[in-house]
Design an enzyme around this catalytic site. Structure first.
Site, PDB file in Angstrom:
ATOM      1  N   LYS A   1       0.854  -1.185   0.000  1.00  0.00           N
ATOM      2  CA  LYS A   1       0.000   0.000   0.000  1.00  0.00           C
ATOM      3  C   LYS A   1       0.890   1.234   0.000  1.00  0.00           C
ATOM      4  O   LYS A   1       1.627   1.466   0.947  1.00  0.00           O
ATOM      5  CB  LYS A   1      -0.905  -0.011   1.238  1.00  0.00           C
TER       6      LYS A   1
ATOM      7  N   ASP B 100     -14.743   2.438  10.836  1.00  0.00           N
ATOM      8  CA  ASP B 100     -14.972   2.382   9.385  1.00  0.00           C
ATOM      9  C   ASP B 100     -15.218   0.938   8.951  1.00  0.00           C
ATOM     10  O   ASP B 100     -14.638   0.452   7.970  1.00  0.00           O
ATOM     11  CB  ASP B 100     -13.783   2.977   8.628  1.00  0.00           C
TER      12      ASP B 100
END
Length: 361
Positions: free
Chosen positions: A15, A105
């Protein structure tokens, strides 16, 4: 981005993000939580790289992508298929809450799957935060369709209760294929979420309806904890085990036609009897049944004569089958010959004499 870890030669996920003030805060916070939370259902951090312009996280690779892609492909999951995945999600969130971390989230896009879609991995802790029982959080963050009503109302919250609300929306989305709260605009969605206005499909079981109702309680103080959700009736429900038929090999053993073993599947002959010290017993048995052709101590028949005897037996068997073929009702062709079948009215004596001539050595 996909890569390979040189130490173990395994696939890893990379990432990468540009270094800005806001991204730097989220990046370092995610690194902090991933290092602190070690759980089989939480994303494992392997390496961290950082330079002047960018930052990279090297994590474990999930071959099944995320739950959101699976739902878009299959539309929805059955309660039987959703239950084990939801149990793992509860275990991951419970581990976070025990370490005083709230995710904030939770949604299908942040729930990764392995290649067989049997294991979930909770990811993306960029919006996570630590909490205490005495303190309160007030930041509005996350995905609106999965956010709790206290976030829309700008009310303070402890932390775990907003994750419980998101868990109710996630399980609803897994089984129904859509979110319970939606609207044409922001105001309509806010009205539905703060008012708790939603409908459950008819194919929901009563236990699942009760689980969703408890998670989507408007008052955050009345919502159950994750530990209480793990003891829910729907979560603890045992699914019937489907046993697929197992193909086993046959238990019989192939035996040769002239095998001399005791278990051979053919009619025993005198040659199959044991030799040596039991020759006298063989002779005694032959005398008892009146067979004068075999005496004790007689030598075995030569192989050449035995072969001729077998050939004669095969010849006689063939002639018998040919006679039977000709006796059967007439057909177009014979199953043993390529020529036409001999009519039934034909004299069979001549065919019998021809068979006897063939039997002669």
């Amino acid at each position: 981005m996909l890569g390979a870890y040189f130490l173990t030669n395994t696939k890893v996920a990379i990432k990468k993000s540009k270094k800005t003030r806001s991204s730097l805060v989220r990046f370092r916070k995610e690194v902090q939580f991933l290092r602190a939370l070690q759980h089989p259902n939480i994303l494992k951090l392997m390496r961290v790289f950082e330079d002047e312009k960018s930052m990279c996280l090297v994590t474990e690779y999930a071959g099944g992508r995320d739950l959101g892609r699976l739902l878009r492909k299959q539309e929805r999951l059955s309660e039987r298929d959703a239950r084990p995945l939801f149990r793992q999600l509860l275990a991951a969130v419970q581990h976070c809450h025990k370490n005083h971390v709230v995710h904030r989230d939770l949604k299908p896009a942040n729930i990764l799957l392995d290649e067989k879609h049997e294991k979930i991995i909770l990811a993306d802790f960029s919006l996570a935060e630590t909490f205490t029982e005495e303190g309160y959080l007030k930041r509005f963050c996350g995905t609106p369709a999965f956010s709790a009503p206290e976030m829309f109302l700008r009310q303070k919250y402890v932390g775990p209760e907003v994750d419980v609300w998101s868990l109710g929306v996630v399980i609803y989305n897994m089984v129904a294929g859509t979110v319970p709260f939606f609207g044409d605009n922001w105001e309509e969605m806010k009205k539905n979420i703060t008012g708790g206005i939603y409908e459950t499909p008819e194919f929901f079981s009563d236990e699942l309806r009760e689980l969703v109702r408890k998670c989507l309680t408007l008052d955050g103080k009345l919502r159950p904890t994750v530990t209480e959700l793990m003891e829910d009736a729907w979560v603890q429900m045992e699914d019937p085990v489907i046993i697929s038929p197992v193909r086993t090999k046959p238990h019989y053993k192939t035996v040769k036609l002239y095998d001399s073993s005791p278990s051979a599947c053919y009619y025993p002959t005198l040659e199959s009897e044991p030799r040596g010290d039991k020759a006298e017993q063989r002779g005694d048995k032959a005398e008892q049944r009146g067979d004068s052709s075999v005496q004790a101590g007689e030598t075995k028949t030569p192989p050449s004569e035995e072969g001729q005897r077998r050939k004669g037996l095969a010849r006689r068997l063939r002639n018998f089958l040919l006679r039977m073929c000709c006796i059967l009702p007439p057909r177009k062709t014979c199953f043993r010959r390529s020529n036409k079948v001999v009519p039934v009215q034909e004299d069979l004596a001549e065919a019998a004499r021809n068979g006897e001539q063939d039997d002669r050595p």
